[in-house]
Design a protein around this motif. Structure first.
Motif, short mmCIF file in Angstrom:
data_model
loop_
_atom_site.label_atom_id
_atom_site.label_comp_id
_atom_site.label_asym_id
_atom_site.label_seq_id
_atom_site.Cartn_x
_atom_site.Cartn_y
_atom_site.Cartn_z
N SER A 1 42.64 36.75 40.38
CA SER A 1 42.16 35.91 39.27
C SER A 1 40.66 35.72 39.38
CB SER A 1 42.89 34.57 39.25
OG SER A 1 42.55 33.82 40.39
N LYS A 2 40.10 36.09 40.54
CA LYS A 2 38.64 35.91 40.75
C LYS A 2 37.87 37.21 40.79
CE LYS A 2 38.80 31.37 42.86
NZ LYS A 2 38.92 30.65 44.13
N THR A 3 38.45 38.26 41.37
CA THR A 3 37.73 39.53 41.46
C THR A 3 38.23 40.49 40.37
OG1 THR A 3 37.17 41.39 42.91
CG2 THR A 3 39.38 40.45 43.20
N LYS A 4 37.32 41.34 39.90
CA LYS A 4 37.69 42.34 38.88
C LYS A 4 38.13 43.66 39.51
CE LYS A 4 35.08 40.64 34.91
NZ LYS A 4 34.24 39.54 35.47
N GLU A 5 38.29 43.68 40.84
CA GLU A 5 38.75 44.89 41.51
C GLU A 5 40.18 45.22 41.03
OE1 GLU A 5 37.30 44.81 45.97
OE2 GLU A 5 37.67 42.80 45.22
N PRO B 1 32.70 38.65 43.32
CA PRO B 1 32.07 37.32 43.31
C PRO B 1 31.84 36.71 44.70
CG PRO B 1 34.04 37.37 41.92
CD PRO B 1 33.99 38.68 42.63
N LYS B 2 30.84 35.89 44.77
CA LYS B 2 30.50 35.14 45.98
C LYS B 2 31.72 34.38 46.47
CE LYS B 2 26.17 32.92 47.26
NZ LYS B 2 25.10 32.01 46.85
N GLY B 3 31.95 34.40 47.77
CA GLY B 3 33.09 33.68 48.35
C GLY B 3 34.34 34.53 48.44
N GLU B 4 34.37 35.65 47.70
CA GLU B 4 35.53 36.55 47.75
C GLU B 4 35.31 37.61 48.83
OE1 GLU B 4 38.43 35.96 45.85
OE2 GLU B 4 37.18 34.18 45.76
N TYR B 5 36.43 38.23 49.25
CA TYR B 5 36.37 39.27 50.28
C TYR B 5 35.48 40.43 49.81
CZ TYR B 5 38.04 42.84 53.52
OH TYR B 5 38.12 43.83 54.46
#
Ligand code: MN
Length: 153
Positions: free
Chosen positions: A13-17, A96-100
């Motif tokens: 829900s946070k990364t577009k990978e 995004p910042k904070g994500e792996y």
């Protein structure tokens, strides 16, 4: 299960990978992605079967701090990392910042490859990229540590 490590490390829900979906057909492609994370490195990925029984196709992946050498005889460290989904081959963008793996990902080179030889501790393959061409070797030193170099042949 294929791509379990990839899945648990990411919040989709946070990364577009790409989502952790294995493919069923191998198109024998490779990619090198420049990854401007906490430490700049290059990710080298080969489209290969994860499991010979299930037939799941993934991107076998190595982090290469100094990049894949263009000149024969130059050996660079390549650290095996978790399998990535095949769709990752086209991924570019900012994690995004904070994500792996937070930071920018940009494709450095992409193309087809052919297996030349599979040894007990090594894989030899021919890269047909725009920048990287010719026979390359991945040699397993110990555990996750490999060397990648262009073959002199
Ligand atoms: Mn990376």
């Amino acid at each position: 299960m294929a791509l379990e490590k990839y899945k648990t490390r990411r919040n989709f829900s946070k990364t577009k990978e790409p989502e952790p979906e294995p493919a069923k057909k191998n198109l024998w492609r490779f990619v090198v992605q420049k990854h401007d994370a906490s430490h700049l490195h290059y990710d080298f990925r080969l489209e290969l079967p994860e499991d010979i029984v299930t037939g799941d196709i993934v991107l076998k992946s190595w982090a290469v701090p100094k990049g894949v050498p263009k000149k024969a005889g130059v050996r660079h460290l390549a650290v095996a990392v978790e399998d990535h989904p095949v769709d990752y081959i086209d991924f570019e963008g900012v994690i995004p910042k904070g994500e792996y793996g937070a930071g920018r990902v940009k494709i450095f080179d992409k193309g087809k490859f052919q297996i030349v030889n599979i040894g007990e501790r090594s894989i030899t393959f021919n890269l047909q990229g725009k920048k990287l061409k010719g026979d390359y070797v991945l040699l397993n030193l110990k555990d996750k540590n490999w060397l990648i170099f262009k073959s002199k042949r």
